[in-house]
Design a protein around this motif. Structure first.
Motif, PDB file in Angstrom:
ATOM      1  N   LEU A 107       0.848  -1.193   0.000  1.00 35.93           N
ATOM      2  CA  LEU A 107       0.000   0.000   0.000  1.00 35.93           C
ATOM      3  C   LEU A 107       0.883   1.242   0.000  1.00 35.93           C
ATOM      4  N   GLY A 108       0.570   2.174  -0.854  1.00 33.90           N
ATOM      5  CA  GLY A 108       1.345   3.399  -0.953  1.00 33.90           C
ATOM      6  C   GLY A 108       2.465   3.341  -1.978  1.00 33.90           C
ATOM      7  N   LEU A 109       2.772   2.150  -2.505  1.00 33.33           N
ATOM      8  CA  LEU A 109       3.807   2.035  -3.532  1.00 33.33           C
ATOM      9  C   LEU A 109       3.190   2.232  -4.910  1.00 33.33           C
ATOM     10  N   ALA A 110       3.929   2.857  -5.798  1.00 33.94           N
ATOM     11  CA  ALA A 110       3.420   3.153  -7.142  1.00 33.94           C
ATOM     12  C   ALA A 110       3.015   1.890  -7.890  1.00 33.94           C
ATOM     13  N   GLU A 111       3.747   0.796  -7.694  1.00 28.86           N
ATOM     14  CA  GLU A 111       3.455  -0.439  -8.438  1.00 28.86           C
ATOM     15  C   GLU A 111       2.356  -1.283  -7.807  1.00 28.86           C
ATOM     16  N   ALA A 112       1.814  -0.844  -6.691  1.00 24.63           N
ATOM     17  CA  ALA A 112       0.747  -1.601  -6.028  1.00 24.63           C
ATOM     18  C   ALA A 112      -0.506  -1.632  -6.899  1.00 24.63           C
ATOM     19  N   HIS A 113      -1.057  -2.818  -7.041  1.00 27.62           N
ATOM     20  CA  HIS A 113      -2.270  -2.975  -7.845  1.00 27.62           C
ATOM     21  C   HIS A 113      -3.482  -3.332  -6.983  1.00 27.62           C
ATOM     22  N   CYS A 114      -3.353  -3.156  -5.702  1.00 28.13           N
ATOM     23  CA  CYS A 114      -4.376  -3.578  -4.739  1.00 28.13           C
ATOM     24  C   CYS A 114      -5.762  -3.004  -4.995  1.00 28.13           C
ATOM     25  N   HIS A 115      -5.829  -1.813  -5.577  1.00 28.02           N
ATOM     26  CA  HIS A 115      -7.116  -1.155  -5.779  1.00 28.02           C
ATOM     27  C   HIS A 115      -7.621  -1.245  -7.220  1.00 28.02           C
ATOM     28  N   ASN A 116      -6.898  -1.914  -8.098  1.00 31.42           N
ATOM     29  CA  ASN A 116      -7.306  -2.010  -9.504  1.00 31.42           C
ATOM     30  C   ASN A 116      -8.580  -2.829  -9.663  1.00 31.42           C
ATOM     31  N   ASP A 117      -9.422  -2.411 -10.605  1.00 29.72           N
ATOM     32  CA  ASP A 117     -10.684  -3.120 -10.856  1.00 29.72           C
ATOM     33  C   ASP A 117     -10.448  -4.572 -11.255  1.00 29.72           C
ATOM     34  N   ASN A 118      -9.382  -4.826 -12.037  1.00 29.79           N
ATOM     35  CA  ASN A 118      -9.148  -6.199 -12.464  1.00 29.79           C
ATOM     36  C   ASN A 118      -8.790  -7.113 -11.290  1.00 29.79           C
ATOM     37  N   ILE A 119      -8.222  -6.552 -10.238  1.00 28.00           N
ATOM     38  CA  ILE A 119      -7.898  -7.348  -9.054  1.00 28.00           C
ATOM     39  C   ILE A 119      -9.187  -7.684  -8.300  1.00 28.00           C
ATOM     40  N   ALA A 120     -10.100  -6.721  -8.207  1.00 27.42           N
ATOM     41  CA  ALA A 120     -11.396  -6.995  -7.575  1.00 27.42           C
ATOM     42  C   ALA A 120     -12.143  -8.082  -8.347  1.00 27.42           C
ATOM     43  N   CYS A 121     -12.005  -8.078  -9.666  1.00 29.85           N
ATOM     44  CA  CYS A 121     -12.635  -9.112 -10.493  1.00 29.85           C
ATOM     45  C   CYS A 121     -12.002 -10.474 -10.199  1.00 29.85           C
ATOM     46  N   ARG A 122     -10.682 -10.506 -10.048  1.00 30.76           N
ATOM     47  CA  ARG A 122     -10.002 -11.754  -9.666  1.00 30.76           C
ATOM     48  C   ARG A 122     -10.532 -12.262  -8.335  1.00 30.76           C
ATOM     49  N   ASP A 123     -10.710 -11.329  -7.399  1.00 26.84           N
ATOM     50  CA  ASP A 123     -11.235 -11.721  -6.086  1.00 26.84           C
ATOM     51  C   ASP A 123     -12.584 -12.421  -6.221  1.00 26.84           C
ATOM     52  N   SER A 124     -13.473 -11.836  -7.017  1.00 27.77           N
ATOM     53  CA  SER A 124     -14.815 -12.418  -7.199  1.00 27.77           C
ATOM     54  C   SER A 124     -14.744 -13.797  -7.827  1.00 27.77           C
ATOM     55  N   ARG A 125     -13.920 -13.939  -8.870  1.00 22.44           N
ATOM     56  CA  ARG A 125     -13.794 -15.246  -9.540  1.00 22.44           C
ATOM     57  C   ARG A 125     -13.198 -16.285  -8.602  1.00 22.44           C
ATOM     58  N   ALA A 126     -12.193 -15.885  -7.841  1.00 28.89           N
ATOM     59  CA  ALA A 126     -11.561 -16.825  -6.910  1.00 28.89           C
ATOM     60  C   ALA A 126     -12.528 -17.253  -5.821  1.00 28.89           C
ATOM     61  N   LEU A 127     -13.244 -16.296  -5.238  1.00 26.89           N
ATOM     62  CA  LEU A 127     -14.208 -16.637  -4.187  1.00 26.89           C
ATOM     63  C   LEU A 127     -15.277 -17.588  -4.695  1.00 26.89           C
ATOM     64  N   ALA A 128     -15.757 -17.334  -5.898  1.00 24.43           N
ATOM     65  CA  ALA A 128     -16.781 -18.212  -6.472  1.00 24.43           C
ATOM     66  C   ALA A 128     -16.238 -19.629  -6.657  1.00 24.43           C
ATOM     67  N   ALA A 129     -15.030 -19.754  -7.173  1.00 27.50           N
ATOM     68  CA  ALA A 129     -14.437 -21.073  -7.407  1.00 27.50           C
ATOM     69  C   ALA A 129     -14.171 -21.808  -6.099  1.00 27.50           C
ATOM     70  N   VAL A 130     -13.622 -21.113  -5.121  1.00 26.93           N
ATOM     71  CA  VAL A 130     -13.321 -21.733  -3.827  1.00 26.93           C
ATOM     72  C   VAL A 130     -14.620 -22.130  -3.119  1.00 26.93           C
ATOM     73  N   ALA A 131     -15.602 -21.245  -3.148  1.00 28.91           N
ATOM     74  CA  ALA A 131     -16.886 -21.547  -2.504  1.00 28.91           C
ATOM     75  C   ALA A 131     -17.533 -22.779  -3.120  1.00 28.91           C
ATOM     76  N   GLU A 132     -17.509 -22.854  -4.445  1.00 27.86           N
ATOM     77  CA  GLU A 132     -18.108 -24.016  -5.113  1.00 27.86           C
ATOM     78  C   GLU A 132     -17.364 -25.296  -4.750  1.00 27.86           C
ATOM     79  N   LEU A 133     -16.050 -25.247  -4.784  1.00 30.05           N
ATOM     80  CA  LEU A 133     -15.260 -26.433  -4.469  1.00 30.05           C
ATOM     81  C   LEU A 133     -15.507 -26.910  -3.045  1.00 30.05           C
ATOM     82  N   LEU A 134     -15.544 -25.984  -2.105  1.00 30.20           N
ATOM     83  CA  LEU A 134     -15.691 -26.351  -0.697  1.00 30.20           C
ATOM     84  C   LEU A 134     -17.141 -26.494  -0.248  1.00 30.20           C
TER      85      LEU A 134
END
Length: 144
Positions: free
Chosen positions: A56-83
């Motif tokens: 956080l606070g570094l120029a190269e940080a991608h923590c707030h990028n929309d594509n990362i939030a999309c990854r979060d959603s896809r990952a949660l869906a996959a993990v939830a389904e598996l478990l």
């Protein structure tokens, strides 16, 4: 205490072998891996989490990028389904040995990797999975 994790980090932790963006990021991730291996519960969060903290606070940080939030959603869906769980912000999950092995098996087969598209670490994760997760630092808590 709980380890606060965003969705796609549920997949990243499966193959973490000690490599990272910066030395402080890697040091922090080692600490998170130790906490998870000790059985500390995971709380699902939106946005930056305990793994992101050093970036956080570094120029190269991608923590707030929309594509990362999309990854979060896809990952949660996959993990939830598996478990067979419902997972979203505020959900708490114990990463016991059985769940860790189920998740690693699915990662190795590619069935939970929709969130890994365009991730720069994907080749490393593929190699770690192919090598049977040798050197992966997160260990599952004993299964109750």
């Amino acid at each position: 205490m709980t380890v606060r994790l965003r969705g796609h980090h549920l997949l990243c932790l499966l193959s973490f072998v000690g490599e990272g963006y910066t030395p402080s990021f890697t040091r922090n991730y080692h600490g998170v891996a130790a906490r998870l291996s000790a059985g500390e519960p995971i709380e699902i969060v939106e946005g930056p989490d305990d793994i992101c903290a050093p970036m956080l606070g570094l120029a190269e940080a991608h923590c707030h990028n929309d594509n990362i939030a999309c990854r979060d959603s896809r990952a949660l869906a996959a993990v939830a389904e598996l478990l067979g769980l419902t997972l979203g912000p505020g959900s708490v999950l114990i990463l016991d040995d059985r769940r860790l092995q189920d998740l690693r098996g699915a990662l190795a087969l590619g069935s939970v990797r929709a969130a890994c598209d365009e991730c720069e670490w994907s080749p490393l994760c593929t190699r770690v999975a192919r090598d049977g997760f040798a050197g992966a630092l997160v260990r599952g808590a004993p299964t109750p």
